[in-house]
Each structure stands twice: as structure tokens, then as C-alpha cells.
Design an enzyme around this catalytic site. Structure first.
Site, PDB file in Angstrom:
ATOM      1  N   GLN A   1      66.612  45.101  55.104  1.00 41.56           N
ATOM      2  CA  GLN A   1      66.118  46.284  55.829  1.00 41.56           C
ATOM      3  C   GLN A   1      64.719  46.080  56.395  1.00 41.56           C
ATOM      4  OE1 GLN A   1      68.063  48.785  56.526  1.00 41.56           O
ATOM      5  NE2 GLN A   1      69.690  47.920  55.277  1.00 41.56           N
TER       6      GLN A   1
ATOM      7  N   SER B   1      69.501  39.070  57.771  1.00 39.07           N
ATOM      8  CA  SER B   1      70.838  39.218  58.313  1.00 39.07           C
ATOM      9  C   SER B   1      70.752  39.605  59.790  1.00 39.07           C
ATOM     10  CB  SER B   1      71.542  40.276  57.466  1.00 39.07           C
ATOM     11  OG  SER B   1      72.515  40.913  58.193  1.00 39.07           O
ATOM     12  N   ALA B   2      71.727  39.126  60.574  1.00 36.79           N
ATOM     13  CA  ALA B   2      71.664  39.306  62.030  1.00 36.79           C
ATOM     14  C   ALA B   2      72.135  40.682  62.494  1.00 36.79           C
ATOM     15  CB  ALA B   2      72.509  38.235  62.704  1.00 36.79           C
ATOM     16  N   HIS B   3      73.191  41.187  61.844  1.00 32.45           N
ATOM     17  CA  HIS B   3      73.839  42.371  62.433  1.00 32.45           C
ATOM     18  C   HIS B   3      73.047  43.657  62.211  1.00 32.45           C
ATOM     19  CE1 HIS B   3      75.672  44.095  58.682  1.00 32.45           C
ATOM     20  NE2 HIS B   3      75.359  42.882  58.266  1.00 32.45           N
TER      21      HIS B   3
ATOM     22  N   CYS C   1      80.371  62.942  46.199  1.00 32.32           N
ATOM     23  CA  CYS C   1      81.691  63.213  46.781  1.00 32.32           C
ATOM     24  C   CYS C   1      82.045  62.192  47.842  1.00 32.32           C
ATOM     25  CB  CYS C   1      81.721  64.590  47.431  1.00 32.32           C
ATOM     26  SG  CYS C   1      81.180  65.886  46.350  1.00 32.32           S
TER      27      CYS C   1
ATOM     28  N   GLY D   1      73.735  38.359  54.713  1.00 27.76           N
ATOM     29  CA  GLY D   1      72.663  38.620  53.747  1.00 27.76           C
ATOM     30  C   GLY D   1      73.140  38.480  52.304  1.00 27.76           C
ATOM     31  N   THR D   2      74.349  38.939  52.048  1.00 23.13           N
ATOM     32  CA  THR D   2      74.855  38.900  50.671  1.00 23.13           C
ATOM     33  C   THR D   2      75.051  37.462  50.200  1.00 23.13           C
ATOM     34  OG1 THR D   2      75.871  41.065  50.857  1.00 23.13           O
ATOM     35  CG2 THR D   2      76.770  39.616  49.173  1.00 23.13           C
TER      36      THR D   2
END
Lengths: 395, 207
Positions: free
Chosen positions: A181, A201-203, A328, A73-74
Site C-alpha cells: 500500500q 506489487s504492480a497492479h 457480515c 506481492g504475496t
């Protein structure tokens, strides 16, 4: 598939379906060839690729030749955003403060290259401000980009209204959508919203890691971003794994054979999770919106008086994986920027927990998760000066 | 980045946790906005000036809870002077170390213990309320950890100059422009100094 613990961080990545692994195996070994012309090996891969492209194109209402495979995707986002900017050479871009880091970091990079960027604000549910969008459009605006389903709170952007505003402009504004998403989590046809480029994206849908795709509407002129030898695709040049593409197509097929059923299964799980959380844990609130405007797999809550890293670690020891917006737990020690941008305070961000379900999660898994979380919340609240102070005041 | 087994043990099963009824002194440091807050309660034997009992509450992450747990263990039974000498480094060593980005959590626990002792000493006439000075600022800066390496910014010679007059704090920092922790360190400086009523304005200069 053997289940190891309860994985509720599926917006980051998801377990691969067994059918996907099976679909990939032949392409790792005996059918490993890259595409080619006039020889049987290359031609057989051409044929296989056409089939895979078709499966994926059909899922989003695109033509087969509008699907470009990328290594994720990126990469798809980079090729689209930088490609459109390269073609425009200069001008103005609109996105929003709640966008996915891929979009924001590309926008920041392009600003340094001399482009101008307007970052729209978002309301308390993470919906972008449409009035601001209208007002932001300038004669030199060439690109609007958005994250269709928000990666933190799952809010689905008002695509029809965005489309209307962009088409009302007196010149062409390209519409780039990050569907990381959204893909497989909502009905989404590119033609319905005038989307010009879209990353998937596939994953994140039980496909393999390391493969994605970019939809580019036919006729969209884009500058080349990745240079090199053409093996599988003209946009991401160089080699791309045919096996991963085969797995991607299988993952798409598994969901899109019954998209409505897949979505309602995820939504039922999410709704059940939120109902259980509300019932078992006090001082808890949902971040984002309820119902159809929320991606089916996402529930994001803030639990008051306690901190998210402590919660996620205690859940981890029970075999449950979730995410938090706590400073945190972040590498930069900053509270989650989306939660802060939609008006949550530091405590709400520090105490936020994001659950994203997948199709292998059961209601029993959710019962166990909520029971553990209720116990952990009680334990951490006993240790918390904020909770003790609140209880004192109540007295 | 991983926590040591000791950190995990103290996080999952903290010692001395809970609110104390009628403590002889207590102190709260940190703030929910910074993401962590610790309260320390003390019971002190008036004659021997030894810490008879100690407990804490913590709003914060695993390392925050673990350091508060171990530092209260270390202080228990000690005289006030001995307990005052416990540093965040001692607590961190006792936990077999912390990831660099988490070292600042140990500072908060040590700081809260010191404040509780100081509150006891002031209430019992053992010391005066200290005057705010340049020294106070330096002491505060020593509590600020550079998250990349887990050391304080004074030891790392990142503070070039500290000035204070008429409520104006001036700090010259030695952090290059490409350092992504600049903003974080500046925020920390503000948080540490703004709690003093003597501080009216803080100016931090970076090269």
C-alpha cells in the site's frame, strides 16, 4: 481508458493504465523470449529486463541487481519471510497485530515450525508500539517485519524510529517491509530506513495483475523457498511473464516521473473526500490518522447506526465500489481485525467503509459518491433500530 | 456467493419497515455486537387474534433486511398461531434461498417475530412466562446455523449432549479440530444463551 463505474477499492487492485497495456503488447507476441546467453533472442530479453529492473530499482533507491521479480506481492512476502527464516533455522520474529495477512499468516506458519513470534500492539491510530518493539528484542530475534502503510486505515508506520531501534540492537535483525500500500503512495527509499527486504506489487499502481517484485539488499543471505529451473529470477524460479514485467516498469515510470505530483493528486482527492463526507453525513468518524502519516489514497470511516454490507451493496447499485470491515461482508463472519485491534467496537467495525482512490478519479466522482452515500445513510438509518433508539433518547 | 433477485428487491424496497407508534407488542433480538439487530412491532385484533399490522426495524446486512421484510409480509393478516408457525426456512424459501453463510440472518427475523408474539401472549394472559429448561437450550441451539452449509447445528447432529443444572450449561459438540467455524459457533452459542438470567455459566466441549 473507458471508465466503468466509480472504483474506490484501489488498495485491492487498480485499473491498468493504457500506456501499460501498450508497453506490454510486443512482449506477448514478437518479443516473447526468456532471458538467455550468447543468442540474440535471449540477450535482447536480458537487455530489456535490465532496463525494467533499473526503472523499479531507481524508484525505491535500490541497485538494479537487488530487484527480484515475483508473481505478486504475496509471493514476494513469502519468499522473503520464509527465506530469512530458512537461513536463520530457529529464533524469534517480531511483527504486529495490525499487519497485512501475508505477514500474519506467514508468522503463524513459522510458529508451527518452531519459531517464536511477538505480535506488537498498535495504538488507536494503528501505529505500532515502539516501546514494545524495544522490549521485545531478544538475543535470538532475527526478523522484524511490518506493513509500511496499513492496508485498512492507511497509517504509515514510523520507519525512521523503527530503523533506529533495530540498528541499536547488538546483533543484526533483518527488516522486512510489505510496501503493497506504500509503494507509489509515499516517498520511500529502502536505504533511508535500513530495509533489508521489501515487497511491492504492480497492479496496485495501475500496472498489470500477476507481477510484483522483492527487493533484497545485496549480501542478505536467504534460504531458497521456490525450487526449480531458473528462467527469469533466481528467487522465484520458473517462468515469469516478461510482458507483465514490462508493464510493471511502465506503471512505475508513469508514477515516479513525478512522484510528488502523483502523491499530492491522490492526497487532494482523499482530503476532498473526507471533507465532503464530514459535511454531508452526521455521526461519522475517520479511522486512522490524518495528514502525512496516512497513505495518500486511503480514507476509512465508520458511519454510526448502520451496517457496512448494506451500504456497500446500495453503493454498488449506484455503480460505486467500496470496501467494508463489517463481519457480515467477510467470509469468516468476523469484524475487521485491524479496526478491532485499534480499539474500535463492533458497531464501528460493522459500519466501516474504506475508500481508496486512484489517479483517474475526479472530484465529480467524489461528489456523486458522497451524495449517494448520504442518501443511503439516511435510508438505512430510518430502518435502523439503533438510530431510532438514539433519536428517541435525544427527545 | 450471490443474493437472489428477491433478496435484492426486498433489501432495496423493504415492506413494512419503520417504527410503529403504540404497538400492542414488540420485541428486539440480536445485538449490535453480533452485527445484526431486529425489532418487530405488532398490532393484534383482540377478538380474532389476527395480526392487523406489523412493522420492523433492522440494523444489519442485506439478507437481514430482506428476511425481516418478507417474514412481516407473511405474518400480516395471519392469526397469532399461524404466524408463530412461520419458520426461518419458510422465509428463506420465500426469498428463493440465501447463501449458506447468510442463513443465520433469516433466523434472527423469524426469532424476533416469535418473541413479539410471545410478548403479546404473556401480556394478555394467553400464556405463562415459560420456565427455563434443557428444552429452552435445545430450542436456542436450533437457531444456530452452521455457516458452511446453512443448516442448524441440531439438524446437522453437531450437538452431542446438552446438560443443565444450577445455572450450569454443558454442551458437547461434534466438530473436528480442523473446522474453522468452531469459534464462530461457540460465540453464537454464548450469545444465544447468555441472554437468559437463569444461565450462570456455559461450558462447550469440542472433541
Amino acid at each position: 481508458m473507458k471508465k466503468t463505474g466509480i472504483y474506490l477499492d484501489n488498495c485491492v487492485t487498480s485499473p491498468m493504465a493504457e500506456e501499460v497495456l501498450e508497453a506490454m503488447l510486443p512482449y506477448f507476441s514478437e518479443r516473447f523470449w526468456f532471458p538467455g546467453s550468447f543468442i540474440s533472442t535471449g540477450e535482447s530479453t536480458n537487455e530489456a529486463l535490465s532496463g525494467f529492473s533499473h526503472t523499479i530499482a531507481a524508484a525505491i533507491g535500490a541497485r538494479d541487481d537487488e530487484i527480484h521479480f515475483t508473481s505478486g506481492g504475496t509471493l514476494a512476502n513469502n519468499i522473503a519471510i520464509k527465506g530469512l527464516a530458512n537461513a536463520a533455522k530457529r529464533g524469534h520474529i517480531i511483527c504486529s497485530v495490525v499487519d497485512y495477512p501475508d505477514l500474519l499468516t506467514n508468522a503463524a506458519y513459522l510458529e508451527k515450525q518452531g519459531f517464536e513470534v511477538t505480535y506488537l500492539s498498535a495504538d488507536s491510530k494503528a501505529r505500532i508500539d515502539l516501546q514494545e518493539l524495544k522490549a521485545a528484542i531478544r538475543p535470538d530475534t532475527f526478523l522484524f517485519m511490518t506493513t509500511i502503510a496499513n492496508h485498512v486505515v492507511g497509517t504509515i508506520q514510523p520507519l525512521a524510529e523503527i530503523h533506529e531501534i533495530l540498528s541499536a540492537a547488538d546483533h543484526k535483525i533483518f527488516f522486512h517491509a510489505d510496501a503493497g500500500q506504500a509503494f507509489g503512495k509515499m516517498p520511500l527509499k529502502v536505504g533511508d530506513y535500513g530495509i533489508d527486504t521489501m515487497s511491492i506489487s504492480a497492479h496496485k499502481i495501475h500496472g498489470p495483475q500477476g507481477i510484483g517484485a522483492l527487493y533484497v539488499r545485496k549480501g542478505t543471505s536467504m534460504g531458497q523457498v521456490i525450487h526449480g529451473v531458473r528462467r527469469v529470477d533466481g528467487l522465484q524460479t520458473g517462468g515469469l511473464s516478461i510482458a507483465l514485467i514490462a508493464g510493471f516498469a511502465k506503471a512505475v515510470e508513469l508514477i515516479f516521473n513525478d512522484l510528488a505530483g502523483s502523491i499530492s493528486q491522490l492526497r487532494e482527492l482523499s482530503d476532498y473526500l473526507w471533507a465532503r463526507l464530514k459535511k454531508k453525513i452526521s455521526y461519522i468518524e475517520l479511522n486512522g490518522t490524518e495528514g502525512e502519516e496516512r497513505a495518500a489514497h486511503n480514507i476509512n470511516v465508520s458511519i454510526d447506526y448502520i451496517e457496512g454490507e448494506a451500504i456497500t451493496m446500495m453503493l454498488d447499485m449506484k455503480g460505486i465500489t467500496v470496501a467494508t470491515g463489517s463481519a457480515c461482508a467477510s467470509q469468516g463472519l468476523k469484524p475487521n481485525y485491524v479496526l478491532m485491534a485499534i480499539g474500535k467496537n463492533h458497531v464501528q467495525s460493522h459500519g466501516s467503509i474504506k475508500f481508496t482512490v486512484n489517479r483517474y478519479i475526479t472530484k465529480e466522482d467524489i461528489d456523486y459518491t458522497v451524495d449517494c452515500l448520504a442518501e443511503i445513510t439516511e435510508e438505512l438509518r430510518q430502518r435502523s433500530p439503533l438510530y431510532n433508539a438514539m433519536k428517541n433518547q435525544e427527545k | 456467493m450471490q443474493y437472489t433477485q428477491k433478496v435484492l428487491d426486498h433489501f432495496m424496497h423493504p415492506h413494512n419497515v419503520g417504527k410503529m407508534e403504540n404497538p400492542d407488542a414488540s420485541a428486539t433480538e440480536g445485538s449490535p455486537a453480533c452485527g445484526d439487530q431486529v425489532t418487530v412491532y405488532l398490532k393484534v385484533d383482540e377478538k380474532s387474534k389476527k395480526i392487523e399490522d406489523i412493522s420492523f426495524l433492522s440494523y444489519g446486512c442485506a439478507s437481514n433486511i430482506a428476511t425481516a421484510s418478507i417474514i412481516t409480509d407473511m405474518a400480516k393478516g395471519k392469526s397469532l398461531d399461524e404466524a408463530k408457525a412461520i419458520t426461518w426456512r419458510d422465509a428463506m424459501e420465500a426469498l428463493d434461498g440465501l447463501p449458506p453463510v447468510k442463513v443465520h440472518c433469516s433466523v434472527l427475523a423469524a426469532d424476533t417475530l416469535k418473541s413479539a408474539i410471545s410478548n403479546y401472549e404473556i401480556a394478555h394472559g394467553l400464556k405463562e412466562v415459560p420456565n427455563f429448561s434443557k428444552e429452552t437450550i435445545l430450542e436456542e441451539l436450533k437457531k444456530i446455523i452452521y455457516p458452511k452449509v446453512g443448516e442448524d447445528i441440531v439438524s446437522l447432529k453437531m450437538v452431542k449432549y446438552v446438560g443443565f443444572s444450577d445455572g450450569e450449561v454443558l454442551i458437547d459438540m461434534n466438530m473436528p479440530a480442523f473446522d474453522s467455524w468452531r469459534e464462530n459457533v461457540a460465540e453464537e452459542i454464548h450469545e444465544h444463551l447468555e441472554k437468559y438470567p437463569e444461565v450462570k455459566n456455559i461450558q462447550i466441549n469440542f472433541p
